[in-house]
Scaffold this active site. Structure first.
Site, PDB file in Angstrom:
ATOM      1  N   ASP A 146     -78.597   8.182  44.490  1.00 23.07           N
ATOM      2  CA  ASP A 146     -78.750   8.565  45.906  1.00 23.07           C
ATOM      3  C   ASP A 146     -80.192   8.966  46.245  1.00 23.07           C
ATOM      4  O   ASP A 146     -80.918   9.461  45.388  1.00 23.07           O
ATOM      5  CB  ASP A 146     -77.795   9.735  46.191  1.00 23.07           C
ATOM      6  CG  ASP A 146     -77.582   9.924  47.683  1.00 23.07           C
ATOM      7  OD1 ASP A 146     -77.902   9.007  48.457  1.00 23.07           O
ATOM      8  OD2 ASP A 146     -77.094  11.003  48.069  1.00 23.07           O
TER       9      ASP A 146
ATOM     10  N   SER B 154     -68.402  11.732  46.816  1.00 24.40           N
ATOM     11  CA  SER B 154     -68.528  10.490  47.590  1.00 24.40           C
ATOM     12  C   SER B 154     -67.606   9.363  47.103  1.00 24.40           C
ATOM     13  O   SER B 154     -68.051   8.219  46.951  1.00 24.40           O
ATOM     14  CB  SER B 154     -69.980  10.009  47.591  1.00 24.40           C
ATOM     15  OG  SER B 154     -70.829  10.984  48.117  1.00 24.40           O
TER      16      SER B 154
ATOM     17  N   HIS C 226     -84.877   1.293  48.264  1.00 29.89           N
ATOM     18  CA  HIS C 226     -83.928   0.565  47.416  1.00 29.89           C
ATOM     19  C   HIS C 226     -84.675  -0.209  46.320  1.00 29.89           C
ATOM     20  O   HIS C 226     -84.244  -0.249  45.169  1.00 29.89           O
ATOM     21  CB  HIS C 226     -83.075  -0.377  48.258  1.00 29.89           C
ATOM     22  CG  HIS C 226     -82.179   0.333  49.241  1.00 29.89           C
ATOM     23  ND1 HIS C 226     -81.393   1.402  48.875  1.00 29.89           N
ATOM     24  CD2 HIS C 226     -81.952   0.140  50.571  1.00 29.89           C
ATOM     25  CE1 HIS C 226     -80.716   1.835  49.925  1.00 29.89           C
ATOM     26  NE2 HIS C 226     -81.040   1.090  50.974  1.00 29.89           N
TER      27      HIS C 226
ATOM     28  N   TRP D  87     -70.372  -0.706  53.701  1.00 28.43           N
ATOM     29  CA  TRP D  87     -70.327  -1.816  54.669  1.00 28.43           C
ATOM     30  C   TRP D  87     -70.636  -1.332  56.074  1.00 28.43           C
ATOM     31  O   TRP D  87     -70.914  -2.125  56.967  1.00 28.43           O
ATOM     32  CB  TRP D  87     -68.950  -2.497  54.653  1.00 28.43           C
ATOM     33  CG  TRP D  87     -68.590  -3.121  53.345  1.00 28.43           C
ATOM     34  CD1 TRP D  87     -67.645  -2.676  52.479  1.00 28.43           C
ATOM     35  CD2 TRP D  87     -69.153  -4.295  52.742  1.00 28.43           C
ATOM     36  NE1 TRP D  87     -67.589  -3.495  51.371  1.00 28.43           N
ATOM     37  CE2 TRP D  87     -68.496  -4.503  51.503  1.00 28.43           C
ATOM     38  CE3 TRP D  87     -70.153  -5.197  53.119  1.00 28.43           C
ATOM     39  CZ2 TRP D  87     -68.808  -5.562  50.649  1.00 28.43           C
ATOM     40  CZ3 TRP D  87     -70.456  -6.256  52.263  1.00 28.43           C
ATOM     41  CH2 TRP D  87     -69.794  -6.430  51.059  1.00 28.43           C
TER      42      TRP D  87
ATOM     43  N   GLU E  45     -67.608   2.191  51.451  1.00 31.72           N
ATOM     44  CA  GLU E  45     -68.033   2.718  52.758  1.00 31.72           C
ATOM     45  C   GLU E  45     -69.413   2.180  53.176  1.00 31.72           C
ATOM     46  O   GLU E  45     -69.798   2.264  54.341  1.00 31.72           O
ATOM     47  CB  GLU E  45     -68.095   4.257  52.730  1.00 31.72           C
ATOM     48  CG  GLU E  45     -66.736   4.952  52.701  1.00 31.72           C
ATOM     49  CD  GLU E  45     -65.999   4.802  51.374  1.00 31.72           C
ATOM     50  OE1 GLU E  45     -66.666   4.836  50.315  1.00 31.72           O
ATOM     51  OE2 GLU E  45     -64.765   4.624  51.391  1.00 31.72           O
TER      52      GLU E  45
ATOM     53  N   LEU F  57     -74.657  -0.833  24.881  1.00 30.07           N
ATOM     54  CA  LEU F  57     -74.280  -0.111  26.107  1.00 30.07           C
ATOM     55  C   LEU F  57     -73.437  -0.980  27.050  1.00 30.07           C
ATOM     56  O   LEU F  57     -73.782  -2.133  27.302  1.00 30.07           O
ATOM     57  CB  LEU F  57     -75.565   0.308  26.836  1.00 30.07           C
ATOM     58  CG  LEU F  57     -75.409   0.985  28.188  1.00 30.07           C
ATOM     59  CD1 LEU F  57     -74.950   2.435  28.012  1.00 30.07           C
ATOM     60  CD2 LEU F  57     -76.727   0.948  28.970  1.00 30.07           C
TER      61      LEU F  57
ATOM     62  N   GLU G  56     -68.704  17.012  33.339  1.00 31.01           N
ATOM     63  CA  GLU G  56     -69.716  18.022  33.670  1.00 31.01           C
ATOM     64  C   GLU G  56     -70.660  17.434  34.726  1.00 31.01           C
ATOM     65  O   GLU G  56     -71.131  16.294  34.577  1.00 31.01           O
ATOM     66  CB  GLU G  56     -70.528  18.385  32.409  1.00 31.01           C
ATOM     67  CG  GLU G  56     -69.718  19.019  31.311  1.00 31.01           C
ATOM     68  CD  GLU G  56     -69.183  20.397  31.697  1.00 31.01           C
ATOM     69  OE1 GLU G  56     -69.877  21.132  32.417  1.00 31.01           O
ATOM     70  OE2 GLU G  56     -68.058  20.727  31.275  1.00 31.01           O
TER      71      GLU G  56
ATOM     72  N   TRP H 271     -86.306   8.867  50.368  1.00 29.94           N
ATOM     73  CA  TRP H 271     -87.548   8.671  49.616  1.00 29.94           C
ATOM     74  C   TRP H 271     -88.507   7.792  50.432  1.00 29.94           C
ATOM     75  O   TRP H 271     -89.686   8.091  50.564  1.00 29.94           O
ATOM     76  CB  TRP H 271     -87.218   8.005  48.272  1.00 29.94           C
ATOM     77  CG  TRP H 271     -88.375   7.781  47.359  1.00 29.94           C
ATOM     78  CD1 TRP H 271     -88.842   8.631  46.399  1.00 29.94           C
ATOM     79  CD2 TRP H 271     -89.219   6.622  47.302  1.00 29.94           C
ATOM     80  NE1 TRP H 271     -89.913   8.070  45.740  1.00 29.94           N
ATOM     81  CE2 TRP H 271     -90.161   6.832  46.284  1.00 29.94           C
ATOM     82  CE3 TRP H 271     -89.267   5.420  48.019  1.00 29.94           C
ATOM     83  CZ2 TRP H 271     -91.150   5.900  45.956  1.00 29.94           C
ATOM     84  CZ3 TRP H 271     -90.252   4.493  47.697  1.00 29.94           C
ATOM     85  CH2 TRP H 271     -91.172   4.738  46.673  1.00 29.94           C
TER      86      TRP H 271
HETATM   87  C1  FPP Z   1     -77.973   5.468  48.117  1.00 31.24           C
HETATM   88  O1  FPP Z   1     -79.175   5.808  48.741  1.00 31.24           O
HETATM   89  C2  FPP Z   1     -78.136   4.205  47.421  1.00 31.24           C
HETATM   90  C3  FPP Z   1     -77.446   3.090  47.674  1.00 31.24           C
HETATM   91  C4  FPP Z   1     -76.418   2.981  48.729  1.00 31.24           C
HETATM   92  C5  FPP Z   1     -77.712   1.860  46.934  1.00 31.24           C
HETATM   93  C6  FPP Z   1     -78.164   2.012  45.516  1.00 31.24           C
HETATM   94  C7  FPP Z   1     -78.932   0.817  45.177  1.00 31.24           C
HETATM   95  C8  FPP Z   1     -79.985   0.727  44.345  1.00 31.24           C
HETATM   96  C9  FPP Z   1     -80.462   1.810  43.508  1.00 31.24           C
HETATM   97  C10 FPP Z   1     -80.742  -0.521  44.203  1.00 31.24           C
HETATM   98  C11 FPP Z   1     -79.990  -1.769  44.094  1.00 31.24           C
HETATM   99  C12 FPP Z   1     -78.932  -1.797  43.051  1.00 31.24           C
HETATM  100  C13 FPP Z   1     -78.832  -2.708  42.094  1.00 31.24           C
HETATM  101  C14 FPP Z   1     -77.651  -2.676  41.195  1.00 31.24           C
HETATM  102  C15 FPP Z   1     -79.844  -3.718  41.816  1.00 31.24           C
HETATM  103  P1  FPP Z   1     -79.180   5.967  50.319  1.00 31.24           P
HETATM  104  O2  FPP Z   1     -79.619   4.677  50.892  1.00 31.24           O
HETATM  105  O3  FPP Z   1     -77.846   6.424  50.794  1.00 31.24           O
HETATM  106  O4  FPP Z   1     -80.265   7.056  50.497  1.00 31.24           O
HETATM  107  P2  FPP Z   1     -80.277   8.226  51.586  1.00 31.24           P
HETATM  108  O5  FPP Z   1     -79.047   9.077  51.346  1.00 31.24           O
HETATM  109  O6  FPP Z   1     -81.536   8.965  51.284  1.00 31.24           O
HETATM  110  O7  FPP Z   1     -80.286   7.561  52.930  1.00 31.24           O
END
Ligand code: FPP
Length: 270
Positions: free
Chosen positions: A43, A219, A60, A92, A90, A154, A230, A48
């Site tokens: 998250d 979530s 991302h 989407w 969610e 892994l 943990e 960021w």
């Molecule tokens: C949450 O951050 C993150 C996501 C919904 C997507 C996670 C995806 C990646 C780390 C990159 C792509 C994944 C792969 C497998 C290649 P957010 O967008 O909700 O951040 P925010 O809460 O700060 O808005």
């Protein structure tokens, strides 16, 4: 120019300091008590990027770099399973443009990384309602699963179009179908039966859940499997999350007293 050199120098110093800190931390790690299964809610990508005046896409993209580092680190630390929450049922609700970007990043990640993942013995295991993903993502996932099928290191559970409630509903439906068909009696339904019908069937439940970005929510992630996990939270945003944070989380986990509803070893019983 001078300012740029100063900035690069500062970055170099920070990196060197981070490496030294990581070395010190690694010495504190108890290699005999490494968690078998770590789950991560990746998250903070959007925040960021926003805090840098950048579009969310950059968050991302930077988040993929964190994923690369953490997968490698988990593999080196001989962790058995890493589950990462990459796209929820969610998600989407987000703008179509952001969804497309996330799917493209997934496809790119799988194609770029599959050779190295295989070299490290990582087995790619997507979990979630995969059939609802775009065709390009399904194709790339099939390729990665096929290429890594025999790997014995892994297990990388990529949670995609994943929801804990949806997973439990699917399990209940499959169990009811078996009861209806006479293959299972109602009395036989216990927690093992439920676990066996989840996407994570056959895997240990997570020992440690890591959530970066300062939020304290589950979530809809691994609702059944997290019963005795943990939790470890950090304000660090996922794109800044590196193995030094992972090692910190594991050391903290190793200091916890896991009782699974029982008592501590030295607790008085009366
Ligand atoms: C949450 O951050 C993150 C996501 C919904 C997507 C996670 C995806 C990646 C780390 C990159 C792509 C994944 C792969 C497998 C290649 P957010 O967008 O909700 O951040 P925010 O809460 O700060 O808005």
């Amino acid at each position: 120019m001078i300012r740029r050199i100063a900035r690069l120098w500062r970055q170099k110093e920070t990196k060197e300091q981070d490496m030294a800190d990581l070395e010190t931390l690694l010495q504190k790690l108890d290699r005999t008590r490494i968690p078998k299964h770590i789950a991560i809610i990746m998250d903070g990508n959007g925040r960021w990027a926003n805090s840098r005046g950048l579009p969310r896409y950059f968050g991302h993209k930077a988040g993929v770099e964190s994923l690369r580092d953490i997968v490698r680190a988990c593999s080196e630390l001989k962790i058995n399973v890493l589950t990462v929450y990459a796209f929820s049922t969610e998600n989407w609700k987000r703008p179509q443009e952001e969804i497309s970007i996330l799917m493209d990043l997934l496809v790119e990640y799988l194609h770029k990384e599959i050779d190295e993942l295989c070299d490290e013995g990582v087995r790619v295991n997507p979990i979630g309602k995969l059939e609802e993903l775009p065709e390009s993502a399904i194709k790339a996932l099939k390729m990665a699963v096929e290429r890594s099928r025999e790997n014995e290191g892994l297990i990388l559970n990529l949670a995609l179009n994943y929801g804990g409630r949806a997973e439990i509903i699917e399990a209940v439906r499959a169990i009811v179908a078996k009861v209806k068909a006479g293959d299972l009696s109602v009395e036989q339904i216990d927690s093992n039966i439920i676990s066996e019908h989840l996407y994570t069937s056959g895997q240990p439940d997570p020992d440690l859940l890591i959530r970066p970005s300062g939020d304290f929510r589950i979530s809809n992630f691994l609702l059944w499997q997290l019963a005795y996990t943990e939790f470890w939270y950090t304000p660090v945003m996922w794109p800044d999350f590196r193995r030094i944070h992972l090692v910190n989380a594991i050391i903290d986990y190793q200091g916890r007293d896991r009782r699974f509803g029982g008592l501590k070893k030295n607790d008085k019983t009366t």
